[in-house]
Design a protein around this motif. Sequence first.
Motif, short mmCIF file in Angstrom:
data_model
loop_
_atom_site.label_atom_id
_atom_site.label_comp_id
_atom_site.label_asym_id
_atom_site.label_seq_id
_atom_site.Cartn_x
_atom_site.Cartn_y
_atom_site.Cartn_z
N SER A 27 -4.01 -46.25 36.97
CA SER A 27 -3.90 -47.71 36.98
C SER A 27 -5.25 -48.35 37.28
O SER A 27 -5.63 -49.34 36.65
N VAL A 42 -1.78 -46.83 24.98
CA VAL A 42 -0.32 -46.69 24.83
C VAL A 42 0.01 -45.93 23.54
O VAL A 42 0.90 -45.08 23.53
N CYS A 82 6.21 -36.95 30.72
CA CYS A 82 5.19 -37.77 31.40
C CYS A 82 4.50 -36.94 32.49
O CYS A 82 3.28 -37.00 32.64
N GLU A 114 7.65 -41.20 35.57
CA GLU A 114 8.09 -42.28 34.68
C GLU A 114 7.12 -43.45 34.72
O GLU A 114 6.90 -44.13 33.71
N GLY A 115 6.51 -43.70 35.85
CA GLY A 115 5.58 -44.81 36.01
C GLY A 115 4.45 -44.83 34.99
O GLY A 115 3.91 -45.89 34.67
N LEU A 117 4.64 -44.59 31.94
CA LEU A 117 5.06 -45.36 30.77
C LEU A 117 4.71 -46.84 30.86
O LEU A 117 4.61 -47.52 29.83
N TYR A 118 4.52 -47.36 32.05
CA TYR A 118 4.39 -48.80 32.25
C TYR A 118 3.00 -49.27 32.68
O TYR A 118 2.73 -50.47 32.65
N SER A 121 0.83 -51.30 29.94
CA SER A 121 1.44 -52.58 29.58
C SER A 121 1.39 -53.57 30.74
O SER A 121 1.23 -54.78 30.53
N GLU A 122 1.50 -53.08 31.97
CA GLU A 122 1.38 -53.96 33.14
C GLU A 122 -0.03 -54.54 33.22
O GLU A 122 -0.20 -55.73 33.48
N GLU A 125 -0.47 -57.16 30.48
CA GLU A 125 0.18 -58.43 30.81
C GLU A 125 -0.62 -59.21 31.87
O GLU A 125 -0.72 -60.44 31.79
N LYS A 131 3.28 -60.09 26.86
CA LYS A 131 3.73 -58.70 26.77
C LYS A 131 2.98 -57.98 25.66
O LYS A 131 2.65 -58.56 24.63
#
Length: 151
Positions: A27, A42, A82, A114-115, A117-118, A121-122, A125, A131
């Motif tokens: 991140s 992504v 993942c 799983e995190g 995956l996001y 995109s976070e 945004e 989005k």
Amino acid sequence: MTDFWKVIGSSPMRDASEIESALEEISRKLSAMTPTVLTRFVELLRESLYRIDRRNLAEVPVVLAPGLKLPQTSDHFLYARCACILAGEEAYNDVLSSGVGFDRFVAPFAQEAEGLLYLASEQYERKTGSKMNVESDFSIESMSNVQGWAD
């Protein structure tokens, strides 16, 4: 373009805290990227997930206790893939080429992956206020079509 595997790095994946640390580091790296690069990340993540979407890996059982094995659900299998990616390029390529070692990514604690995956995109945004829309041949929705399952 940032190298996908340099962003991912590698993690020993021995417990949930190592997954959490790996996700935090990814991140942090993603936060420095442009929206275009985040979108490409992504796309590459989806492709990497698709490449290890294989029947023999989906059939690795979840071991909850000695003698207690359950089949993976489709969500569990996605999160296990993942976790495999979070382990790094070498671990990923080993699983891709031989299938050996995937059982450690099926462990219940590995579901925290799983995190992954996001994360992009976070960040997208946060930067754009909208989005992320990714057009890809490797969508998350199509990943239930495991390679070789029709055999």
